[in-house]
Design an enzyme around this catalytic site. Structure first.
Site, PDB file in Angstrom:
ATOM      1  N   TRP A  38      26.975-103.625  91.512  1.00 16.93           N
ATOM      2  CA  TRP A  38      27.730-102.476  91.772  1.00 16.93           C
ATOM      3  C   TRP A  38      27.272-101.925  92.959  1.00 16.93           C
ATOM      4  CZ3 TRP A  38      32.107-104.126  90.235  1.00 16.93           C
ATOM      5  CH2 TRP A  38      32.304-104.608  88.929  1.00 16.93           C
ATOM      6  N   ASP A  97      27.562 -93.285  91.516  1.00 22.38           N
ATOM      7  CA  ASP A  97      28.383 -94.039  90.691  1.00 22.38           C
ATOM      8  C   ASP A  97      28.032 -93.855  89.401  1.00 22.38           C
ATOM      9  OD1 ASP A  97      29.973 -95.914  89.369  1.00 22.38           O
ATOM     10  OD2 ASP A  97      29.308 -97.780  90.592  1.00 22.38           O
ATOM     11  N   LYS A 143      34.671 -97.514  80.792  1.00 25.27           N
ATOM     12  CA  LYS A 143      33.654 -97.555  79.945  1.00 25.27           C
ATOM     13  C   LYS A 143      33.278 -96.438  79.094  1.00 25.27           C
ATOM     14  CE  LYS A 143      32.563-100.912  82.939  1.00 25.27           C
ATOM     15  NZ  LYS A 143      32.345-100.629  84.446  1.00 25.27           N
TER      16      LYS A 143
HETATM   17  C1  LIG Z   1      32.400-101.369  85.702  1.00 29.24           C
HETATM   18  C2  LIG Z   1      31.754-100.758  86.906  1.00 29.24           C
HETATM   19  C3  LIG Z   1      32.169-100.793  88.390  1.00 29.24           C
HETATM   20  C4  LIG Z   1      33.622-101.221  88.495  1.00 29.24           C
HETATM   21  O1  LIG Z   1      34.487-100.559  88.025  1.00 29.24           O
HETATM   22  P1  LIG Z   1      36.183-100.713  88.574  1.00 29.24           P
HETATM   23  O2  LIG Z   1      36.892 -99.714  88.067  1.00 29.24           O
HETATM   24  O3  LIG Z   1      36.516-102.077  87.945  1.00 29.24           O
HETATM   25  O4  LIG Z   1      36.251-101.118  90.064  1.00 29.24           O
HETATM   26  C5  LIG Z   1      31.562-100.077  89.217  1.00 29.24           C
HETATM   27  N1  LIG Z   1      30.269 -99.534  89.124  1.00 29.24           N
HETATM   28  C6  LIG Z   1      29.828 -99.671  87.830  1.00 29.24           C
HETATM   29  C7  LIG Z   1      28.307 -99.084  87.587  1.00 29.24           C
HETATM   30  C8  LIG Z   1      30.575-100.158  86.757  1.00 29.24           C
HETATM   31  O5  LIG Z   1      29.810-100.425  85.486  1.00 29.24           O
END
Ligand SMILES: *Cc1c(COP(=O)(O)O)cnc(C)c1O
Length: 352
Positions: free
Chosen positions: A102, A169, A193
């Site tokens: 990511w 993020d 999540k």
């Molecule tokens: C799941 C995840 C993403 C991707 O998220 P989307 O909403 O599918 O774009 C990005 N960063 C992290 C840390 C993730 O766990």
């Protein structure tokens, strides 16, 4: 319905009572005779939902004055691009910690309007640790990291030290533990999540950053667009925002971040203790960087794979298969996963 122990990495488990409440809203929302899915996002019913969701985020995370909370579409993957567009300053350079898939995707997006500079990386060991002791160049506009590396199972135990504007993020560990929001200029997280169903993306924006970018930002990618319209510039992800609101109510009612942090620590302790004590298993990450959300481990002897997989199936444990880039197993233990599900997994590991 048999009880499934759901270890899915995302979209993932949410509290059962949230699913029940959400299903009622699909049929008849607030006794209006309408489904939540067929009403205007400008109706009072929905505006109230958006306002409660935004204010619960502030309350639960103890967000200080001077920040705005948004629920937008696009996922964290659009957040990579929006973060870069909105944070680029006169140097047109953002610094990044490359700690996994990511993080890498975030770096790539910065190169569309500027430069994503890799300040430190753990790619040399397939991202099984968090880089430490690096120097941050001073000619950067901001510093970005991924607080929890969902795929590789590492997590920052402390917020990186920097004088630069800080961007994070937090998709896979937001609301799982206490965090000092005042250290950040921008936080974003996909809802799917710890917060709600896929479809909404949470942004926590320090108002000071707005309007300061050195690049021209397309309307929808400009955070100011959404801040100015109270997260309602265009149709928001209504259902996902609503269910996120219900999850936040659940979290608050049960004791908030302090409660969930203790519960998450207890779950992680239970599973990591078994991984360390059981001669059949081994963790894949540096011990000091282990994630409390995504626990990655392998069988020491691959010949046991079929036997272990069958035991998991018999115990109704689902979603444990590791990501293809790590192999082995990954137990995602998001907020709604109860301790008894972790105990069920540990019992199976003892049986092998
Ligand atoms: C799941 C995840 C993403 C991707 O998220 P989307 O909403 O599918 O774009 C990005 N960063 C992290 C840390 C993730 O766990």
């Amino acid at each position: 319905m048999t009880k499934v122990h759901n270890y899915s990495a995302g979209p993932c488990i949410l509290p059962q009572e949230v699913f029940e409440e959400a299903s009622k809203a699909v049929l008849n929302f607030n006794n209006s005779g309408l489904s939540l899915l067929e009403m205007s996002h400008r109706s009072k019913d929905f505006v109230d939902v958006m306002e409660e969701a935004r204010s619960l985020v502030k309350e639960v995370l103890n967000v200080p004055e001077g920040y705005t909370v948004l629920f937008l579409q696009g996922g964290a993957s659009l957040g990579f691009l929006m973060a870069a567009y909105n944070m680029m300053g006169k140097n047109k350079k953002g610094g990044y910690l490359n700690t996994g898939t990511w993080a890498k995707n975030a770096i790539k997006e910065a190169n569309f309007m500027g430069e994503g500079v890799v300040v430190a990386s753990s790619e040399d060991k397939n991202f099984n640790y968090i880089p430490k002791g690096y120097a941050i160049p001073s000619d950067l506009d901001y510093f970005h990291y991924t607080s929890n590396n969902t795929i590789f199972g590492t997590q920052f135990k402390a917020i990186p030290e920097t004088d630069l504007p800080l961007v994070c993020d937090m998709s896979s560990d937001i609301f799982s533990k206490k965090v000092d929001i005042s250290k950040f200029d921008l936080i974003y997280a996909g809802a799917q999540k710890n917060l709600g169903p896929a479809g909404a993306t949470l942004y926590i924006v320090k108002d000071e950053i707005l309007g300061k970018s050195s690049v021209k930002i397309p309307t929808m990618l400009n955070l100011k667009t959404h801040v100015d319209k109270d997260s309602m510039f265009n149709t928001p992800p209504v259902f996902s925002t609503y269910v996120s609101m219900l999850t936040l109510r659940w979290l608050k009612k049960n004791g908030g971040i302090e409660w969930i942090e203790k519960r998450n620590e207890a779950k992680a302790h239970l599973l990591y203790s078994e991984i360390d004590a059981n001669p059949n298993f081994e963790g894949t990450t540096a011990v000091e960087d282990r994630s409390n959300m995504n626990v990655t481990f392998v069988l020491k002897d691959e010949a046991n794979t079929e036997k272990f997989n069958n035991l998991l199936k018999e115990a109704n444990i689902s979603g444990l298969k590791g990501h293809r880039s790590v192999g082995g197993y990954r137990a995602s233990m998001y907020n709604a996963l109860p301790l008894e599900s972790v105990q069920a997994l540990v019992d199976v590991m003892k049986k092998l």
